[in-house]
Scaffold this motif. Structure first.
Motif, short mmCIF file in Angstrom:
data_model
loop_
_atom_site.label_atom_id
_atom_site.label_comp_id
_atom_site.label_asym_id
_atom_site.label_seq_id
_atom_site.Cartn_x
_atom_site.Cartn_y
_atom_site.Cartn_z
N MET B 1 -8.39 -14.45 29.56
CA MET B 1 -8.05 -13.24 28.81
C MET B 1 -6.56 -12.96 28.97
O MET B 1 -6.03 -12.99 30.07
CB MET B 1 -8.83 -12.08 29.38
N SER B 2 -5.89 -12.69 27.93
CA SER B 2 -4.46 -12.46 28.04
C SER B 2 -4.19 -11.03 28.48
O SER B 2 -4.70 -10.09 27.91
CB SER B 2 -3.80 -12.69 26.67
N GLU B 3 -3.43 -10.92 29.55
CA GLU B 3 -3.11 -9.59 30.04
C GLU B 3 -1.62 -9.40 30.11
O GLU B 3 -1.10 -8.62 30.87
CB GLU B 3 -3.74 -9.38 31.41
N VAL B 5 0.23 -8.54 27.61
CA VAL B 5 0.71 -7.79 26.46
C VAL B 5 1.65 -6.68 26.93
O VAL B 5 1.44 -6.06 27.96
CB VAL B 5 -0.47 -7.16 25.70
N THR B 6 2.67 -6.45 26.16
CA THR B 6 3.66 -5.45 26.57
C THR B 6 3.08 -4.06 26.39
O THR B 6 2.38 -3.80 25.44
CB THR B 6 4.93 -5.58 25.72
N PRO B 7 3.44 -3.17 27.31
CA PRO B 7 2.88 -1.82 27.26
C PRO B 7 3.29 -1.06 26.00
O PRO B 7 2.65 -0.09 25.65
CB PRO B 7 3.47 -1.14 28.51
N SER B 9 2.91 -1.63 23.03
CA SER B 9 1.95 -1.62 21.94
C SER B 9 0.81 -0.62 22.19
O SER B 9 -0.05 -0.43 21.37
CB SER B 9 1.35 -3.01 21.77
N ASP B 10 0.86 0.03 23.34
CA ASP B 10 -0.20 0.97 23.65
C ASP B 10 0.04 2.34 23.05
O ASP B 10 1.15 2.71 22.75
CB ASP B 10 -0.26 1.19 25.17
N VAL B 11 -1.05 3.08 22.96
CA VAL B 11 -0.88 4.50 22.75
C VAL B 11 -0.59 5.07 24.14
O VAL B 11 -1.30 4.79 25.09
CB VAL B 11 -2.16 5.10 22.16
N ALA B 12 0.47 5.88 24.24
CA ALA B 12 0.90 6.33 25.56
C ALA B 12 -0.07 7.37 26.12
O ALA B 12 -0.73 8.06 25.37
CB ALA B 12 2.28 6.94 25.44
N PRO B 13 -0.13 7.48 27.44
CA PRO B 13 -0.98 8.51 28.03
C PRO B 13 -0.40 9.90 27.77
O PRO B 13 0.76 10.05 27.40
CB PRO B 13 -0.96 8.18 29.52
N ALA B 243 -4.46 12.01 21.43
CA ALA B 243 -4.36 10.63 20.99
C ALA B 243 -5.36 10.34 19.89
O ALA B 243 -5.06 9.62 18.94
CB ALA B 243 -4.60 9.68 22.17
N ALA B 244 -6.54 10.90 20.00
CA ALA B 244 -7.56 10.65 18.99
C ALA B 244 -7.26 11.50 17.77
O ALA B 244 -6.98 12.69 17.89
CB ALA B 244 -8.93 10.98 19.55
N TYR B 482 -24.00 -1.08 35.10
CA TYR B 482 -22.80 -1.44 35.84
C TYR B 482 -22.62 -0.57 37.07
O TYR B 482 -21.52 -0.49 37.63
CB TYR B 482 -21.55 -1.47 34.96
#
Ligand code: SF4
Lengths: 454, 596
Positions: B1-3, B5-7, B9-13, B243-244, B482
């Motif tokens: 799994m590729s991890e 990825v640059t941050p 591209s995220d939606v920020a907290p 965010a949503a 889980y």
């Protein structure tokens, strides 16, 4: 030649080994009584990296089996060895860390995702539970997993309500992947989806299996899907595994009478080809009161018949079966004291007169005198409210090994067991594979010809 | 799994989203602060009152070990196992054990609610179940040691005096702090100026009635301002920071804002709550001045009538002073000419917007403070009942089986006792003793406890079905698969769906509590004098309903009907907003609420 499956192979590469597993419900409930035997002693292995299909009608216990493998239900008996360790004996803490290894995809995408949480919260919850790394890393992982299952990173902040069934199933799959499991139980993962979407999800599951080396238990009632995805198939009926073996061989040449019946329901791809559809009589028995002997004996089209009655009419056999079911039903029915008194005084009870029932059932058939005699006696006993005795008589006369009646104690073991059939590693749970009897296939054919008069 | 990825591209907290664009939030915050400062004195007063309530609860809980210990001790003494001189040991042992048990319980609840695990820093690899056990033991131990230190050493006194100091500081601030709606800023108690030019001592020289009207208007405007500002704040959050872009709650709010009947309920409930919260400001005269200690406070008025009662028109009247208690004797509303009706002044120029009571008190003051009583009782009683019902519903739905069965039996037993009988029994038992539960609100708190005890089974019954349904959802199984802990499954995956149902039934029950409280006071049970209560107002005016003093019973009766309807309407609105297809009968809970 016969043996228990468990002893097959060196089983070094078996990821999951199930030994005589039993899951009963309502055990010793408040009012005592019979437990529901959802899974009633199954034994099989799942090899590392393979897909084992588990098929059967609804209510046969296949979902319960899947849930027991994940310890969502407590096993009543038997063992589940995962990587050689019995997980049914785990303590809370051991179980918690084991849970990373095994995950489940559920049937209904509407119900498997908590609608009040965002997709991100849903998918990362396993990571939170297992305290995996830091907050930021968890978010990163979830977002890359969303991509892995064919969604977008931005979907992190959406709610399940905004997705279609297929997408929701992808979210569900992403959640199962978070902890890097080895083993997954897929409980009818596509049966609630549109046919076009089904294929996409199946492909996704196959890709993931290849990518992460996953081992699947694929539960389904759709045989064509199972045939497509599974390496091996197990056929389940009333809490028992009736037949298990490599997919293609099992589909092409079923051994067990139940497999015959199940497969005869699939339409053949070539319309020119003809296959007799085996219509099974009645419905599966109540798992609270399974029949003695073979679980399939109440409906089996190849049931072994006692040597004395070989040339009885097919119709008569099936009506005899009905009589037995009626008696079992009457035996279980709760009776009020009043009814008991009425019955013992010979008055009419709501159960009616057994003679009438029998006349009605056998009216159109020619019943030989000796059979009629027994039936009359059965009716008399039943009318005296002694169903027990009536059943015993019926079984003594018309029962066989299939009903757990040992006709000839010296000759063979009446205990039902697995027989190895076919060329490869295949097992079937049926007396007919014993050298004493004819194989199920030809028998079914003969009988159906007899019945339809072809 | 590729991890990798640059941050970016995220939606920020959320924190980052705030730092990127702080303006809207800060603007809103400034507004909120301004609103807060305007009424700082009163709001600090509420905080203080809340603090007193919490302190009372803590003290009562703290008395529990001693009480149980005492019982244990007497039980031990009864068996005669311990010789007499060892009795203190028994008591100490009893209260010690109970203290540890209480602490243990509190700690377990607290730990199952909190996310962070302290020991994770020290022993990161400890299995989580064992860690929980260890932390429970640790925290309970610490608490026990601390409290033992407090009790047995001078540290306790030190802490107490520190708390006393802090309270004094808070008191000081709240007395100094500005309060827009205070009597000092908008006074309404004054007298006519002898020269006939107007009023002295009132707001801008307006008449007492007008200045009272101004104050009430300011109160409602201020409260409404908060409402608007909070809604605006939610919208700022929704548009700028969330965010949503869509959440299920948005739909709920949309549906509610289109629900006229529910909005009507909201308006009524809002007005009722404001009436209760700002009771001292909405009263025409402070409760203690006119009703509680009427002979301690004086009232100034212009005596401009001659002996026969004819007005002196030459402006020769004198300023007189009278004690409220004396004046009340002349201002009773008892019919037969003795009446001070709606929107009128009595002989002493005291304004009564809703007239006076048969004993000469001011109706508006009584009504406003009565609203306070009702609200406190409803909140405490139903709050507790809801909490118990919710917890029991979650537990019974999750574990089923024996827990469920026992709860069914218990709740059936409680429901089978008529509510009135229960209250009568308890008031007989408690009124004899000076139990600490009786004093607050003159029995109001006790009544709230009785309500909590009597109402939770009905509430539990009402939400049991929906909870059982939620417990069957696959996401519960997923969470189990889980390894999510039961307490978190109940809170995260079940409670959010059940809380809304609980709220609906609770809002329907508010009406019941108000009616039952009133009915009890009407019968002379429940809340006794001097705590104002609507039911007692009705009963006191009952004899005069056909005279010109009809307003006493009628006004308070109408208020009850209005408020109860409002709560029911709000409940209906919430129900339709949460689940438009649902068909939750209100019969169940209301029937259970009706009680006796
Ligand atoms: S054992 Fe008998 S009843 Fe069972 S499947 Fe075989 S033939 Fe049928």
């Amino acid at each position: 030649m016969s043996q228990q499956i468990g002893t097959e192979r060196g089983s070094t590469d078996a990821l999951v080994q199930v030994r005589n597993l039993k899951t009963y419900y309502d055990e010793g409930g408040l009012f005592g009584g019979q437990p529901v035997r959802a899974v009633d002693g199954v034994t099989f292995n799942i090899q590392e990296g393979e897909t084992l299909g588990l098929v059967g009608e609804s209510g046969c216990g296949k979902s319960t089996l899947g849930r027991t493998l994940l310890q969502l239900e407590d096993a009543t008996g038997g063992e589940i060895l995962y990587d050689g360790e019995d997980i049914t004996s785990y303590e809370q803490d051991e179980l918690l860390s084991w849970r990373r290894n095994a995950q489940m995809v559920f049937q209904d995408p509407e119900s498997s995702l908590n609608e009040r949480m965002t997709v991100g919260e849903i998918v990362r919850e396993p990571l939170d539970v297992h305290e995996w790394k830091t907050d930021g890393e968890r978010r990163q992982r979830v977002q890359s997993l969303l991509e892995t299952v064919g969604l977008q990173r931005e979907h992190y902040y959406r709610y399940p309500h905004q997705f279609s069934g297929g997408q929701r199933q992808r979210i569900s799959i992403a959640r199962t992947l978070t902890l890097n499991p080895d083993f997954m139980v897929l409980d009818e993962p596509v049966s609630a989806l549109d046919v076009s979407v089904q294929a996409e999800i199946i492909n996704l599951l196959e890709e993931l299996q290849a990518e992460f080396g996953l081992t699947y238990l694929f539960i389904a009632h759709d045989l064509s899907v199972v045939r497509h995805i599974s390496d091996r198939v197990a056929v389940m009926y009333l809490g028992h595994i009736m037949e298990i073996g490599p997919t293609e061989e099992l589909f092409a040449d079923p051994s067990n009478p139940y497999t015959h019946a199940l497969l005869s329901a699939i339409p053949l791809p070539d319309p020119g080809q003809e296959r007799d559809r085996i219509t099974l009589q009645g419905t599966p028995p109540n798992p609270r009161y399974p029949p003695n002997g073979c679980p399939f004996s109440t409906r089996c089209p190849a049931r072994i018949r006692p040597s004395g009655y070989q040339d009885l009419d097919e119709g008569v056999w099936s009506q005899l079966n009905t009589v037995r079911e009626v008696l079992r039903e009457r035996q279980r029915a709760d009776r009020t004291i009043r009814e008991r008194i009425r019955g013992s005084l010979g008055w009419e009870t709501r159960f009616g007169d057994m003679n009438d029932t029998i006349t009605e059932l056998f009216g159109e058939f020619e019943v030989p005198a000796n059979v009629q005699e027994i039936l009359d006696e059965v009716a008399r006993r039943a009318n005296e409210n002694d169903e027990e005795a009536a059943l015993t008589l019926l079984n003594d006369e018309f029962g066989s090994v299939c009903d757990g009646v040992d006709e000839d104690p010296e000759q063979s073991d009446s205990e039902l067991q697995f027989y190895t059939v076919g060329s490869t590693d295949r097992k079937s749970y049926c007396h007919r594979h014993d050298s004493e009897y004819r194989e199920p296939g030809p028998v079914i054919e003969d009988r159906s010809i007899k019945e339809h008069g072809e | 799994m590729s991890e990798t990825v640059t941050p970016e591209s995220d939606v920020a907290p959320l924190r980052k989203r705030f730092l990127d664009n702080p303006r809207p939030a800060l603007l809103w915050l400034v507004g909120a602060l301004a609103l807060l400062v305007l009424e700082l004195g009163r709001i600090l007063g509420w905080v203080k009152a809340l603090g007193t309530g919490v302190k009372f609860a803590v003290m009562t809980t703290a008395a529990l070990p001693k009480w149980v210990g005492g019982n244990v001790e007497s039980a031990v003494a009864d068996t005669g196992v311990l010789p007499g001189r060892l009795e203190p040991v028994g008591e100490l042992l009893g209260s010690g054990v109970v203290t540890v048990l209480v602490f243990g319980f509190v700690v377990s609840v607290f730990l199952s609610l909190s996310e962070r695990r302290v020991t994770r820093l020290l022993r990161p690899n400890m299995p989580s179940y064992r860690r929980l056990t260890v932390e429970r033991a640790l925290l309970t131990g610490i608490l026990t040691v601390v409290s033992a230190l407090m009790v047995l050493t001078p540290i306790g006194g030190l802490v107490e005096s520190m708390i006393g100091f802090l309270t004094a500081v808070l008191d000081n601030i709240s007395n100094q702090a500005p309060t827009l709606t205070s009597r000092e800023i908008i006074p309404n108690q004054g007298y006519r100026s002898p020269d006939g030019s107007g009023w002295e001592g009132t707001f801008l020289g307006l008449s007492p009635g007008q200045s009272w009207g101004v104050r009430v208007a300011v109160v409602y405007a201020y409260a409404f301002g908060w409402l608007v500002w909070l809604w605006r704040g939610y919208n700022v959050f929704r548009e700028q920071y969330r965010a949503a872009d869509w959440t299920p709650r948005d739909d709920t709010l949309d549906r509610f804002s289109g629900h006229l009947w529910g909005l009507f309920g909201l308006v009524v409930v809002f007005s009722f709550v404001v009436l209760a919260l700002w009771a001292p400001a909405i009263s025409t005269v402070p409760l203690e001045e006119r009703s509680n200690e009427p002979y301690r406070f004086e009232h100034q008025f212009l005596d401009d009538e001659d002996i026969e009662g004819n007005p002196l028109t030459d402006g020769s009247g004198d300023l007189e002073t009278v004690r409220h208690g004396q004046a009340n004797l002349y201002s009773v509303s008892k019919g037969k000419g003795q009446n001070v009706g709606l929107f009128s002044y009595d002989d002493f120029d005291r304004f009564s917007p809703l007239g006076t009571t048969p004993s000469g008190g001011d109706m508006m003051t009584q009504l406003a403070h009565g609203a306070r009583t009702s609200l406190i009782i409803a909140l405490t009683g139903l709050g507790l009942a809801t909490l118990i019902a919710l917890v029991m519903a979650l537990l019974t739905a999750y574990y089923k089986g024996l827990v469920d069965l026992l709860t069914v039996v218990t709740s059936d037993t409680i429901v089978s006792i008529p509510l009135f009988l229960l209250v009568m029994m308890l008031s007989v038992i408690f009124s004899g003793s000076d139990h600490p539960l009786v004093t607050p609100l003159d029995g109001g708190l006790l009544l709230a406890m009785v309500f909590a005890f009597a109402f939770w089974p009905g509430l539990w019954r009402a939400i049991r079905g929906p909870t059982l349904q939620i417990a069957e959802e696959d996401w519960i199984d997923a969470a189990k698969s889980y390894g999510q802990t039961p307490s978190k499954i109940m809170r995260k995956h079940m409670a959010p769906y059940v809380v809304s149902y609980t709220m609906i039934y609770a809002s329907l029950l508010v009406g019941s509590t108000i009616i039952v409280t009133a009915a009890l006071s009407f019968l002379g049970l429940g809340i006794s004098e001097p705590t104002p209560e609507w039911g007692r107002l009705i009963s006191s005016g009952q004899d005069y309903i056909t005279t010109d003093s009809w307003h006493v019973s009628t006004v308070s009766g109408i208020m009850i009907v209005f408020v109860v309807t409002g709560f029911n309407a709000l409940g209906d609105g919430i129900r339709d907003a949460i689940d438009p297809e649902s068909d939750i009968g209100d019969g169940d809970a209301a029937a259970a609420g009706g009680g006796g």
